[in-house]
Design a protein around this motif. Structure first.
Motif, PDB file in Angstrom:
ATOM      1  N   UNK A  69      -1.231  -1.797   6.171  1.00 39.54           N
ATOM      2  CA  UNK A  69      -0.037  -2.481   5.988  1.00 39.54           C
ATOM      3  C   UNK A  69       0.666  -2.874   7.312  1.00 39.54           C
ATOM      4  N   UNK A  70       1.640  -3.901   7.535  1.00 44.07           N
ATOM      5  CA  UNK A  70       2.420  -4.022   8.535  1.00 44.07           C
ATOM      6  C   UNK A  70       3.389  -2.993   9.038  1.00 44.07           C
ATOM      7  N   UNK A  71       3.796  -2.103   7.957  1.00 40.99           N
ATOM      8  CA  UNK A  71       4.745  -1.128   8.234  1.00 40.99           C
ATOM      9  C   UNK A  71       4.006   0.096   9.162  1.00 40.99           C
ATOM     10  N   UNK A  72       2.693  -0.131   9.329  1.00 35.65           N
ATOM     11  CA  UNK A  72       1.732   0.974   9.875  1.00 35.65           C
ATOM     12  C   UNK A  72       1.316   0.361  11.122  1.00 35.65           C
ATOM     13  N   UNK A 117       0.871  -1.139  -0.001  1.00 37.14           N
ATOM     14  CA  UNK A 117       0.056  -0.114   0.022  1.00 37.14           C
ATOM     15  C   UNK A 117       0.837   1.317   0.044  1.00 37.14           C
ATOM     16  N   UNK A 118       0.975   2.086  -1.349  1.00 33.27           N
ATOM     17  CA  UNK A 118       2.155   2.891  -1.195  1.00 33.27           C
ATOM     18  C   UNK A 118       1.764   4.269  -0.302  1.00 33.27           C
ATOM     19  N   UNK A 119       0.475   4.361  -0.348  1.00 33.58           N
ATOM     20  CA  UNK A 119      -0.027   5.697   0.581  1.00 33.58           C
ATOM     21  C   UNK A 119       0.325   5.428   1.827  1.00 33.58           C
ATOM     22  N   UNK A 120       0.797   6.349   2.710  1.00 33.90           N
ATOM     23  CA  UNK A 120       0.992   6.151   4.069  1.00 33.90           C
ATOM     24  C   UNK A 120       0.464   7.148   4.826  1.00 33.90           C
ATOM     25  N   UNK A 121       0.087   6.435   5.937  1.00 33.89           N
ATOM     26  CA  UNK A 121      -0.813   7.228   7.157  1.00 33.89           C
ATOM     27  C   UNK A 121      -0.060   8.401   7.704  1.00 33.89           C
ATOM     28  N   UNK A 122      -0.759   9.617   7.262  1.00 31.27           N
ATOM     29  CA  UNK A 122      -0.383  10.735   7.815  1.00 31.27           C
ATOM     30  C   UNK A 122      -0.709  11.137   9.222  1.00 31.27           C
ATOM     31  N   UNK A 123       0.292  11.847  10.080  1.00 34.52           N
ATOM     32  CA  UNK A 123       0.200  12.290  11.293  1.00 34.52           C
ATOM     33  C   UNK A 123      -0.967  13.467  11.352  1.00 34.52           C
ATOM     34  N   UNK A 180       1.258   0.397  20.627  1.00 31.66           N
ATOM     35  CA  UNK A 180       0.385   1.585  20.958  1.00 31.66           C
ATOM     36  C   UNK A 180       0.020   2.408  20.008  1.00 31.66           C
ATOM     37  N   UNK A 181       0.507   2.447  19.045  1.00 36.09           N
ATOM     38  CA  UNK A 181       0.305   3.596  17.861  1.00 36.09           C
ATOM     39  C   UNK A 181      -1.172   3.828  17.836  1.00 36.09           C
ATOM     40  N   UNK A 182      -1.760   5.107  17.929  1.00 35.13           N
ATOM     41  CA  UNK A 182      -2.916   5.377  17.838  1.00 35.13           C
ATOM     42  C   UNK A 182      -3.740   5.768  16.295  1.00 35.13           C
ATOM     43  N   UNK A 183      -4.591   5.596  15.981  1.00 36.03           N
ATOM     44  CA  UNK A 183      -5.387   5.910  14.867  1.00 36.03           C
ATOM     45  C   UNK A 183      -6.638   6.253  15.114  1.00 36.03           C
ATOM     46  N   UNK A 239     -10.513   7.553   5.284  1.00 31.92           N
ATOM     47  CA  UNK A 239      -9.372   8.232   5.601  1.00 31.92           C
ATOM     48  C   UNK A 239      -8.590   7.888   7.054  1.00 31.92           C
ATOM     49  N   UNK A 240      -7.530   7.306   7.299  1.00 29.53           N
ATOM     50  CA  UNK A 240      -6.915   7.090   8.482  1.00 29.53           C
ATOM     51  C   UNK A 240      -5.944   7.837   8.680  1.00 29.53           C
ATOM     52  N   UNK A 241      -5.812   8.577   9.797  1.00 31.77           N
ATOM     53  CA  UNK A 241      -4.746   9.353  10.424  1.00 31.77           C
ATOM     54  C   UNK A 241      -4.172   8.797  11.778  1.00 31.77           C
ATOM     55  N   UNK A 242      -3.033   9.192  11.774  1.00 30.73           N
ATOM     56  CA  UNK A 242      -2.383   8.849  13.341  1.00 30.73           C
ATOM     57  C   UNK A 242      -2.405   9.994  14.242  1.00 30.73           C
TER      58      UNK A 242
END
Length: 559
Positions: A463-466, A142-148, A493-496, A507-510
């Motif tokens: 994806x598992x890098x997230x 999944x090329x699009x990465x989750x943005x803060x 414990x990363x939150x989304x 859309x998912x954001x962290x």
């Protein structure tokens, strides 16, 4: 996805299973999927075929994963019984096999028609072999990465459970929710039982270990007291429910699988009836409702819950929802146990009536509103299926049902749940194809005829890098994130957060947290692995919990 192609697999596809018949022909449609016939076929295969063939790689003979879907059924049966017939006739496919493997397959003339049909049924449980790609392809899918988002939760210490072990997970809480209609806040420790937080101090309500001395909470993972829930009319009837693990073979089970797969543990669903619902310590009776065999310590009865929006008189009022995973059976290469088409209870979200008695064991009811209720060959308990580990089930205020599903090696999911639908596992992980008898580190694009599988795909895939193990939280009741679901990654414990009403792809954001005046992360707060979980109180205030230190944090503000 990488494009390097494994030459052996290409040869396998071109030589072993190339077919002179039109590519559009669908093979294997007449093969029976009867469970007893599959079991009989496995016995025959193990005794007669496994020395030369498997379903993971080419050996003395070709990898047979997918053969029944790529070669004519009658050709396979005739070839098993008398291969010489095909070599003497210079059959094109037989000669190509000989060119690759350099030896003729021995004949099995004593196999009856019933034997051959059983072997074909067993072979047919192994999914079509895709082109094997070298290496680990589960990165950058999944090329699009989750943005803060820049948004932060302000946390404050709320409570701590007593240590139940000296391991890094000092307490093993998985759930914190109020008793319906009260402010009483209940939380579990998987090793002990259920606590009530009284003035933010834990007071043991149910000592499950004492009540059920066969309960085991090792070797870790989600064993022990996995989940609990109180009946919506607990104040009137005193009923609540627990799911816990016991060693395999402790008692006869209600649901199991092939004898060739060891029963590692059993998940037990228990109904408890408190004599006095207002009492601070449980006193009363209990009864076992359901016992299910599990092949490992993983992916069992992870969730028990009632629909919090349901009112008396609604169709699903008082119906118990159960999240049950694949039990580790797919990793042990018994994928057909999960890939059951609604005929089994593994890898499913179940819905039962604890007050009924028309189940096979007579201890609960099969709701008539369930999609397979009364259907021949189907499991009436099943609401939806195709999940690896549906560890959280939750509703929004409009009544839509969702579930988080922990993936294998690559993709985490949040799904919108609809009755009777198939959600892909074990032949899909997220919106990708997986071969459950090949490498779990290899995913493939969806095939052109994907619609034939009838898969319902996730609203959200990570994806598992997230995130490597998703856990669902709750909907935020007010503030900047009002109406958004908050969820996270169990280990880090990363939150989304996300608005699940966004269609078709929310859309998912962290986000980070603020604790004691400092912007930080959950890993920094607890000093290592977080083992993230969420809780909620009667006012719908959301809490964040960490098994690492057995601590509960309250979200006091959204910044």
């Amino acid at each position: 996805m990488k494009n390097r192609i494994n030459l052996v697999a290409v040869l396998f596809l071109l030589f072993a299973f190339s077919c002179s018949e039109p590519e559009t022909k669908e093979f294997g449609v007449t093969i029976s999927q009867d469970v007893d016939q599959i079991k009989a076929g496995k016995v025959l295969f193990d005794q007669n075929c496994s020395t030369c063939h498997n379903f993971n790689e080419n050996a003395i003979g070709p990898n047979l994963s997918g053969v029944t879907r790529q070669v004519d059924t009658d050709w396979i049966k005739r070839f098993i019984k008398n291969p010489s017939e095909f070599f003497e006739a210079k059959d094109e496919r037989a000669e190509r096999l000989l060119a690759v493997y350099k030896t003729q397959m021995p004949a099995f003339p004593n196999f009856s028609e019933s034997d051959l049909n059983s072997i074909l049924s067993y072979l047919h449980t192994f999914e079509t072999l895709p082109l094997e790609i070298l290496g680990d392809t589960t990165s950058n899918l999944i090329p699009e990465k989750i943005q803060d988002s820049g948004i932060k939760f302000e946390l404050e210490f709320f409570a701590q459970l007593p240590a139940s072990d000296t391991t890094p997970a000092l307490a093993k809480m998985t759930k914190m929710e109020p008793i319906p209609g009260t402010n009483r806040l209940m939380i579990n420790d998987q090793r002990i039982g259920i606590y009530e937080l009284v003035d933010q101090k834990p007071q043991l309500y149910l000592n499950l270990l004492e009540q059920r001395p066969d309960m085991v909470s090792k070797p870790g993972w989600a064993t022990g007291l996995g989940s609990f829930t109180f009946h919506p009319e607990f104040l009137e009837n005193g009923l609540f429910y627990t799911a816990h693990t016991e060693p395999g073979g402790t008692k006869p089970s209600d649901f199991g699988y092939t004898d060739s797969l060891k029963v590692f543990m059993q998940w037990v669903l228990t109904e408890w009836k408190a004599e006095s619902p207002s009492s601070k310590t449980f006193e009363g009776t209990s009864r076992e409702i359901l016992r299910i065999d599990n092949a490992s310590q993983a992916h069992g009865m992870q969730e028990l819950t009632f629909n919090p929006n349901s009112k008396k008189g609604d169709d699903d009022f008082g119906l118990l929802y159960i999240g049950y995973g694949d039990g580790g059976t797919v990793e042990k290469r018994f994928a057909y146990i999960s890939d059951h088409g609604g005929s089994g209870i593994y890898s499913s979200i179940l819905r039962i009536d604890p007050a009924g008695n028309n189940s096979a064991n007579g201890k609960y009811g099969i709701p008539t509103i369930n999609p397979f209720s009364g259907d021949q060959g189907k499991a009436g308990e099943v609401l939806a299926y195709g999940f690896r580990n549906p560890n959280r089930i939750f509703w929004d205020e409009s009544g839509k049902l969702f579930a988080t599903d922990i993936g294998q090696h690559s993709i985490e999911e949040i799904n919108l749940i609809e009755p009777g639908k198939f959600y892909g596992w074990p032949i899909r992980e997220g919106r990708f194809m997986i071969n459950p008898f090949g490498s779990f580190r290899t995913l493939y694009p969806l095939p052109a005829d994907d619609d034939k599988k009838g898969v319902t795909y996730p609203l959200i895939q990570l994806e598992h890098d997230e995130a490597v193990a998703v856990i669902g939280g709750y909907f935020i009741p007010d503030g900047k994130l009002k109406g958004n679901i908050v969820f996270g990654d169990i280990p880090t414990g990363r939150l989304f957060f996300a608005d699940l009403d966004q269609n078709p792809n929310p859309e998912v954001k962290s986000m980070n947290v603020v604790f004691e005046g400092k912007e930080t992360t959950m890993e920094e707060i607890v000093g290592g692995r977080v083992d993230l979980k969420f809780g909620i109180d009667a006012e719908k205030q959301v809490y964040i919990m960490s098994k690492n230190q057995g601590i509960i944090y309250k979200i006091v503000n959204t910044l």
